[in-house]
Design an enzyme around this catalytic site. Structure first.
Site, PDB file in Angstrom:
ATOM      1  N   GLY A 151      10.732 143.559   6.849  1.00 33.11           N
ATOM      2  CA  GLY A 151      11.990 143.787   6.140  1.00 33.11           C
ATOM      3  C   GLY A 151      11.836 143.768   4.627  1.00 33.11           C
ATOM      4  O   GLY A 151      12.823 143.724   3.898  1.00 33.11           O
TER       5      GLY A 151
ATOM      6  N   GLU B 153       2.588 140.983  13.330  1.00 33.71           N
ATOM      7  CA  GLU B 153       3.602 141.235  12.304  1.00 33.71           C
ATOM      8  C   GLU B 153       3.396 140.278  11.135  1.00 33.71           C
ATOM      9  O   GLU B 153       3.879 139.133  11.189  1.00 33.71           O
ATOM     10  CB  GLU B 153       4.998 141.020  12.893  1.00 33.71           C
ATOM     11  CG  GLU B 153       5.321 141.921  14.056  1.00 33.71           C
ATOM     12  CD  GLU B 153       6.819 142.121  14.191  1.00 33.71           C
ATOM     13  OE1 GLU B 153       7.259 143.265  14.156  1.00 33.71           O
ATOM     14  OE2 GLU B 153       7.555 141.119  14.295  1.00 33.71           O
TER      15      GLU B 153
ATOM     16  N   ASN C 161      13.174 146.941  17.513  1.00 33.72           N
ATOM     17  CA  ASN C 161      13.855 145.648  17.504  1.00 33.72           C
ATOM     18  C   ASN C 161      15.129 145.799  16.676  1.00 33.72           C
ATOM     19  O   ASN C 161      15.072 145.869  15.454  1.00 33.72           O
ATOM     20  CB  ASN C 161      12.918 144.592  16.883  1.00 33.72           C
ATOM     21  CG  ASN C 161      13.598 143.253  16.691  1.00 33.72           C
ATOM     22  OD1 ASN C 161      14.687 143.015  17.221  1.00 33.72           O
ATOM     23  ND2 ASN C 161      12.966 142.378  15.925  1.00 33.72           N
TER      24      ASN C 161
ATOM     25  N   GLU D 176      11.312 135.586  12.979  1.00 35.18           N
ATOM     26  CA  GLU D 176      12.662 135.076  12.674  1.00 35.18           C
ATOM     27  C   GLU D 176      13.046 133.964  13.651  1.00 35.18           C
ATOM     28  O   GLU D 176      13.764 133.032  13.293  1.00 35.18           O
ATOM     29  CB  GLU D 176      13.672 136.238  12.696  1.00 35.18           C
ATOM     30  CG  GLU D 176      13.490 137.134  11.482  1.00 35.18           C
ATOM     31  CD  GLU D 176      13.858 138.593  11.688  1.00 35.18           C
ATOM     32  OE1 GLU D 176      14.559 138.904  12.658  1.00 35.18           O
ATOM     33  OE2 GLU D 176      13.426 139.425  10.867  1.00 35.18           O
TER      34      GLU D 176
ATOM     35  N   SER E 203       7.753 146.699   8.157  1.00 42.54           N
ATOM     36  CA  SER E 203       8.109 147.839   7.295  1.00 42.54           C
ATOM     37  C   SER E 203       7.414 149.124   7.698  1.00 42.54           C
ATOM     38  O   SER E 203       6.991 149.924   6.855  1.00 42.54           O
ATOM     39  CB  SER E 203       7.833 147.513   5.818  1.00 42.54           C
ATOM     40  OG  SER E 203       8.653 146.437   5.409  1.00 42.54           O
TER      41      SER E 203
ATOM     42  N   LYS F  22      17.390 143.691  16.256  1.00 41.10           N
ATOM     43  CA  LYS F  22      17.831 142.397  15.713  1.00 41.10           C
ATOM     44  C   LYS F  22      19.330 142.202  16.004  1.00 41.10           C
ATOM     45  O   LYS F  22      19.819 142.700  17.004  1.00 41.10           O
ATOM     46  CB  LYS F  22      17.510 142.294  14.223  1.00 41.10           C
ATOM     47  CG  LYS F  22      16.048 142.656  13.920  1.00 41.10           C
ATOM     48  CD  LYS F  22      15.610 142.236  12.568  1.00 41.10           C
ATOM     49  CE  LYS F  22      14.188 142.734  12.344  1.00 41.10           C
ATOM     50  NZ  LYS F  22      13.553 142.144  11.191  1.00 41.10           N
TER      51      LYS F  22
ATOM     52  N   HIS G  32       9.135 136.150  17.774  1.00 45.49           N
ATOM     53  CA  HIS G  32       9.350 136.890  16.532  1.00 45.49           C
ATOM     54  C   HIS G  32       9.412 135.880  15.376  1.00 45.49           C
ATOM     55  O   HIS G  32       9.921 134.768  15.536  1.00 45.49           O
ATOM     56  CB  HIS G  32      10.649 137.702  16.613  1.00 45.49           C
ATOM     57  CG  HIS G  32      10.798 138.657  15.478  1.00 45.49           C
ATOM     58  ND1 HIS G  32      11.250 138.258  14.237  1.00 45.49           N
ATOM     59  CD2 HIS G  32      10.512 139.978  15.370  1.00 45.49           C
ATOM     60  CE1 HIS G  32      11.248 139.313  13.423  1.00 45.49           C
ATOM     61  NE2 HIS G  32      10.798 140.366  14.092  1.00 45.49           N
TER      62      HIS G  32
HETATM   63  C1  PEP Z   1      10.540 143.343  12.908  1.00 47.99           C
HETATM   64  O1  PEP Z   1      11.510 142.649  12.658  1.00 47.99           O
HETATM   65  O2  PEP Z   1       9.933 143.184  13.971  1.00 47.99           O
HETATM   66  C2  PEP Z   1      10.123 144.318  11.915  1.00 47.99           C
HETATM   67  C3  PEP Z   1       8.931 144.826  12.001  1.00 47.99           C
HETATM   68  O3  PEP Z   1      11.054 144.646  10.932  1.00 47.99           O
HETATM   69  P1  PEP Z   1      10.912 145.783   9.819  1.00 47.99           P
HETATM   70  O4  PEP Z   1      10.354 147.004  10.483  1.00 47.99           O
HETATM   71  O5  PEP Z   1      12.295 145.993   9.310  1.00 47.99           O
HETATM   72  O6  PEP Z   1       9.972 145.240   8.774  1.00 47.99           O
END
Ligand code: PEP
Length: 255
Positions: A174, A168, A10, A98, A214, A12, A96
């Site tokens: 993040g 997630e 992703n 976000e 992460s 973003k 997601h």
């Molecule tokens: C994501 O935004 O789907 C995600 C898992 O981000 P990160 O790997 O940076 O935590």
């Protein structure tokens, strides 16, 4: 039925056209044939070009990060599932955290987006996951259950079989803080049991459930070795070709 191992990146809202083209080209140069499906999910402006680059490369697909729930109309600034399909993408990330947080996307809206995606022969990567306060209150399973029931369980079996789920935990996105392999396994197992109750064991065991939060080269091996973890949805580490490729190679049989 053996379910598919998937690693989705992703991107973003990162990378301009040239940067995105360069990253995708580097990933394509480094990717080795394997059974793992790789899905690159860039911002909309990259979809067409990346679909062309990925054309003919086995086990590489392109996905969008969102779509509108309607098929067309006066929705300035929005992009429909049909448009995404028309440029050669095959996946769309839906729900997601976000999008839920910054764009107020609720379960009811997400169910409509899932329908739009499936109606256009695309596969949704449906995200679910709890915030930190919910985990601390030990309500994480109830919350994820409600997100999945409201977002997905209106589907019939045939439609549901096309869904990929990404668990997630919001507190791990993040932040550099990862769910432990045990926490990931526990939730993935719980999600699979929900699917089994609703759609039966065979569909449950064929559903790919990805972990996101992460995920990095140094923790992917342990996370991907859990029996109910079928890969990852990768944010930050998907922007570095080497890290992304290393995560792709983190399944036990590739080591
Ligand atoms: C994501 O935004 O789907 C995600 C898992 O981000 P990160 O790997 O940076 O935590």
């Amino acid at each position: 039925m053996k379910r598919r191992q998937i690693v989705a990146g992703n991107w973003k809202m990162n990378l301009n056209f040239q940067e995105g083209r360069d990253l995708a080209s580097e990933i394509i140069r480094m990717i080795k044939p394997s059974n793992t499906l790789t899905v690159l999910c860039p911002p909309f402006v990259h979809l067409n070009h990346l679909s062309v680059l990925a054309n003919g490369i086995s086990n590489l697909e392109i996905g969008a990060q969102n779509c509108h729930q309607s098929s067309s109309g006066a929705f300035t600034g929005e992009v429909s599932a049909e448009m995404i399909k028309s440029v050669g993408a095959n996946f769309v990330i839906i729900g997601h955290s976000e999008r839920r947080e910054y764009f107020n996307e609720d379960d009811e809206l997400l169910a409509k987006k899932v329908d739009a995606v499936l109606a256009n022969d695309l596969q949704p990567i449906f995200c679910c996951g709890e915030k930190l306060d919910v985990r601390e209150a030990e309500s994480h399973e109830a919350l994820v259950q409600s997100q999945i029931e409201k977002g997905l369980f209106h589907l019939d079996s045939e439609a549901f079989a096309k869904v990929v789920i990404a668990y997630e935990p919001v507190w791990a996105i993040g932040t550099g803080r990862t769910a432990s392999p045990e926490q990931a396994q526990e939730m993935h197992h719980f999600i699979r049991s929900l699917i089994a109750k609703k759609y039966g064991k065979s569909i449950a065991s064929a559903t790919s459930i990805l972990y996101g939060g992460s995920c990095k080269p140094d923790n992917a091996v342990e996370i991907f070795s859990q029996p109910d973890v079928d890969g990852g949805l990768i944010g930050g580490a998907a922007l570095k070709a080497k890290d992304f490729i290393s995560i792709l190679q983190s399944f036990p049989e590739n080591l």
